[in-house]
Design a protein around this motif. Structure first.
Motif, mmCIF file in Angstrom:
data_model
loop_
_atom_site.group_PDB
_atom_site.id
_atom_site.type_symbol
_atom_site.label_atom_id
_atom_site.label_comp_id
_atom_site.label_asym_id
_atom_site.label_seq_id
_atom_site.Cartn_x
_atom_site.Cartn_y
_atom_site.Cartn_z
ATOM 1 N N ALA A 46 0.988 -1.237 0.054
ATOM 2 C CA ALA A 46 -0.093 0.004 -0.051
ATOM 3 C C ALA A 46 0.893 1.297 0.086
ATOM 4 C CB ALA A 46 -0.850 -0.025 1.150
ATOM 5 N N GLU A 47 1.966 1.267 0.932
ATOM 6 C CA GLU A 47 2.734 2.289 0.772
ATOM 7 C C GLU A 47 3.580 2.586 -0.491
ATOM 8 O OE1 GLU A 47 4.987 3.236 4.994
ATOM 9 O OE2 GLU A 47 5.119 0.966 4.319
ATOM 10 N N MET A 48 3.823 1.770 -1.269
ATOM 11 C CA MET A 48 4.481 1.757 -2.480
ATOM 12 C C MET A 48 3.655 2.170 -3.549
ATOM 13 S SD MET A 48 7.732 0.864 -2.370
ATOM 14 C CE MET A 48 7.847 0.854 -4.168
ATOM 15 N N MET A 49 2.158 1.992 -3.426
ATOM 16 C CA MET A 49 1.165 2.401 -4.576
ATOM 17 C C MET A 49 0.578 3.715 -4.179
ATOM 18 S SD MET A 49 0.764 -0.096 -6.520
ATOM 19 C CE MET A 49 -0.584 0.459 -7.460
ATOM 20 N N THR A 50 0.786 4.328 -3.031
ATOM 21 C CA THR A 50 0.090 5.491 -2.380
ATOM 22 C C THR A 50 1.256 6.593 -2.616
ATOM 23 O OG1 THR A 50 0.485 5.085 -0.415
ATOM 24 C CG2 THR A 50 -1.614 4.633 -1.289
ATOM 25 N N GLY A 51 2.528 6.064 -2.468
ATOM 26 C CA GLY A 51 3.717 6.817 -2.578
ATOM 27 C C GLY A 51 4.069 7.603 -1.196
#
Length: 299
Positions: free
Chosen positions: A60-65
């Protein structure tokens, strides 16, 4: 007369008055050089830093930046990447292919470079010209189909030996690199060995090749790195046999999970794991980054 000459010099103005400006110029040039080197280092290390921090984030952190640093270190990504990508099998395949390519490349390129440097034979210039022209041809993109057809004819299209044979044949850069090292080895060694009754082949393997250890270390490191990072050829030759896939192909399979969800964090964790063998190779080959010194022959 002397008093007249001395009186023409401005009082309190030394002859070296222009030196501070030249010294300041050298400081400015050096500062610009260090700024350029620092910027280059940052541009080089930033992708590695992004990969390292991304491997410790959640999906999720990778997708949201968001921030560069992860909210919580996810070391479990490495264990999950190792399990999903079958790292043990793929690492063995990559290591086997890279070692065989390195040994084959060094053997073929060193023998070719030795003959070209020490002997004159018909077609020597044509051979060197062909070797030089091969450095500007992309092996994977232009001649992939003919190479695959050739391996099919040799019944090597379903094994890693086909990839190894193709990569060994692309040894032009190693050939020219080793040829430069051969020029630093005195020819008197060959002549002395011939006088003692040693043949051409025996002289190469028993006398010249041990002196080429620094050159072999440098060239072998580049050959190992090239084969370790190869992606297109292992992908094409292992489509029908996934058990033979290399680490680069296995890492690409980590991009999507079983539910078609992107797993970039696992890809980055796998990429960090795949860097470790290359770092080990650099550490082992570090001592070989020296030049062949003169003085092997006394007298």
């Amino acid at each position: 007369m002397n008093e007249h000459v001395i009186s023409k010099q401005p009082a309190g103005r030394p002859q070296t008055a222009l030196r501070p400006s030249g010294h300041a110029g050298r400081i400015a040039v050096r500062a610009l050089m260090w700024l350029f080197l620092l910027a280059t280092a940052l541009l080089t290390l930033f992708p590695l830093l992004m990969t390292l921090t991304g491997s410790l984030k959640t999906g999720a952190e990778m997708m949201t930046g968001g921030s560069l640093l992860p909210a919580k270190l996810q070391f479990a990504n490495y264990a999950e990447a190792w399990k999903q990508a079958n790292f043990a099998r793929y690492t063995w395949n990559s290591a086997f292919m890279s070692v065989m390519v390195t040994v084959g490349t060094l053997l073929v390129a060193s023998m070719a470079a030795y003959v070209v440097d020490r002997r004159n034979f018909p077609g020597k210039r044509i051979f060197v010209t062909v070797q030089a022209s091969m450095m500007f041809i992309s092996v994977g993109a232009i001649v992939l189909r003919p190479q695959f057809d050739l391996m099919v004819a040799l019944h090597l299209n379903t094994t890693l030996w086909g990839v190894i044979l193709i990569l060994v044949s692309a040894h032009s850069s190693t050939f020219f690199m080793l040829q430069g090292f051969f020029k630093a080895i005195p020819r008197e060694l060959d002549e002395a060995a011939m006088v003692d009754g040693s043949g051409f082949i025996r002289t190469f393997f028993r006398i010249i090749l041990p002196l080429l250890t620094p050159g072999l270390g440098v060239a072998g490191l580049f050959a190992f790195r090239h084969s370790w990072n190869e992606y297109i050829l292992p992908l094409v030759f292992t489509m029908t046999n996934p058990k033979l896939q290399t680490l680069t192909v296995g890492l690409a399979n980590l991009r999507y999970g079983s539910s078609a969800a992107m797993q970039i964090h696992l890809m980055m964790a796998g990429a960090c794991l795949s860097i470790l063998p290359m770092l080990l190779a650099y550490i082992l080959a570090n001592k070989t980054f020296i030049q062949v010194t003169a003085g092997s022959v006394k007298g």
